[in-house]
Design a protein around this motif. Structure first.
Motif, short mmCIF file in Angstrom:
data_model
loop_
_atom_site.label_atom_id
_atom_site.label_comp_id
_atom_site.label_asym_id
_atom_site.label_seq_id
_atom_site.Cartn_x
_atom_site.Cartn_y
_atom_site.Cartn_z
N LEU A 160 32.96 21.31 30.63
CA LEU A 160 32.09 20.78 32.29
C LEU A 160 33.03 20.25 32.03
O LEU A 160 33.21 19.26 31.98
CB LEU A 160 30.73 20.78 31.89
N GLU A 161 33.62 21.03 33.75
CA GLU A 161 34.30 19.14 34.79
C GLU A 161 33.88 18.42 34.53
O GLU A 161 32.23 18.15 34.99
CB GLU A 161 34.23 20.10 36.28
N PRO A 162 33.46 16.90 35.01
CA PRO A 162 33.02 15.63 35.12
C PRO A 162 32.07 16.03 35.97
O PRO A 162 31.01 15.28 35.72
CB PRO A 162 34.14 14.51 35.29
N SER A 163 31.82 16.27 37.27
CA SER A 163 31.51 16.07 37.95
C SER A 163 30.57 17.15 37.82
O SER A 163 29.40 17.05 38.69
CB SER A 163 32.15 16.43 39.42
N LYS A 167 23.98 16.92 34.72
CA LYS A 167 23.11 17.72 35.24
C LYS A 167 22.07 18.69 35.03
O LYS A 167 21.88 20.12 35.46
CB LYS A 167 24.27 17.79 36.99
N GLY A 168 22.25 18.79 33.07
CA GLY A 168 20.99 19.96 33.00
C GLY A 168 21.77 21.43 32.38
O GLY A 168 21.65 22.17 32.14
N LEU A 169 22.90 21.20 33.08
CA LEU A 169 23.92 22.61 33.30
C LEU A 169 24.17 22.95 31.64
O LEU A 169 24.13 24.31 30.81
CB LEU A 169 24.93 21.72 34.03
N GLY A 170 24.97 21.67 30.83
CA GLY A 170 25.40 22.10 29.04
C GLY A 170 23.60 22.12 28.79
O GLY A 170 24.18 23.68 27.39
N LYS A 171 22.89 21.45 28.45
CA LYS A 171 21.84 22.60 27.62
C LYS A 171 21.18 23.96 28.49
O LYS A 171 21.19 24.62 27.25
CB LYS A 171 20.64 21.32 28.65
N PHE A 172 21.75 24.05 30.07
CA PHE A 172 21.71 25.31 30.33
C PHE A 172 22.75 26.61 29.69
O PHE A 172 22.02 27.66 29.24
CB PHE A 172 21.69 25.14 31.74
#
Length: 246
Positions: A160-163, A167-172
């Motif tokens: 994932l790009e650091p920004s 924010k939950g995207l990795g878990k998603f």
């Protein structure tokens, strides 16, 4: 005429060999069937958008042999940003390995795009024709393969790009990969993590409850593991996978 004990043993051995071959054929059948699915995300239409924590993102499926040149460059750039520090002096050689892996025919992807155009249209519809407007902010590279003779979904990369981190995207994305694994009757999700990547280790083990697998160097042979810079983690879904991989 009565059959001899030797004849009975021979028949039993043939029966066992046939059973083993049929089981092996069935496992390869699962792998081939999973690999033949053109768009795994089509089974999960509710997961093609991610709109949480200030993010408005769109997900797409992809294949290693179909990557465009700009997309290859975006993947390499993101890998370098996130991984060069963890590999240190090993990065130049590791980068070559990852570059070969990412275009392999068996490589499967979930790409995550940010689209200013989509936001400007009140997020009502994503327009793939605005290629120049899209920005790759993350991807998952995975494959359907065998581990310990069991069909598994192996996560090669989750970047994932650091920004957009935290924010939950990795878990998603990991939950989505698990859904894809279940849908295709895989026994487990397996992945490799660098020991030096402490945040990733905490993410997988503490947050997602993945376990260090029995095939990880630290569990195969602790003495050899001293010289290995990674652990293999897994989440198993059935009894056979739990018995062999956890």
């Amino acid at each position: 005429m009565e059959k001899s004990a030797a004849d009975g043993s021979s028949m039993e051995n043939r029966s066992k060999r046939k059973e083993i071959l049929e089981a092996k054929k069935a496992r390869y059948g699962l792998i081939n069937a999973a690999c033949s699915v053109e768009d795994p995300l089509a089974s999960f239409p509710g997961c093609v958008h991610y709109r949480r924590n200030g993010l408005s993102l769109h997900l797409e499926s992809g294949r290693g042999e179909k990557l465009s040149s700009p997309l290859k460059q975006s993947i390499r750039s993101l890998l370098k940003i996130n991984m060069e520090g963890h590999y240190g002096r090993e990065w130049p050689s590791e980068e070559k390995v990852k570059s070969r892996e990412m275009i392999a025919p068996e490589a499967r992807y979930i790409f995550v795009y940010d689209s200013p155009y989509m936001r400007s249209c009140n997020e009502t519809k994503f327009s793939p024709t605005r290629e120049s407007k899209r920005v790759l902010v993350g991807f998952a590279h995975y494959r359907f393969t065998l581990e310990e003779d069991l069909p598994v979904l192996y996560v090669y990369e989750l970047q994932l790009e650091p920004s957009v981190q935290g924010k939950g995207l990795g878990k998603f994305l990991m939950q989505l990969l698990e859904l894809i694994a279940h849908k295709n009757r895989m026994g487990a999700v397996v992945l490799t993590v660098q020991k030096a990547n402490l945040s990733a280790m905490r993410f997988y083990i503490d947050m997602l409850r993945y376990s260090i697998s029995t095939i990880s160097p630290s569990r195969v042979d602790p003495q050899i593991a001293i010289h290995k810079n990674y652990e293999i983690l897994c989440r198993a879904f059935d009894h056979e996978a739990k018995a062999k991989l956890v």
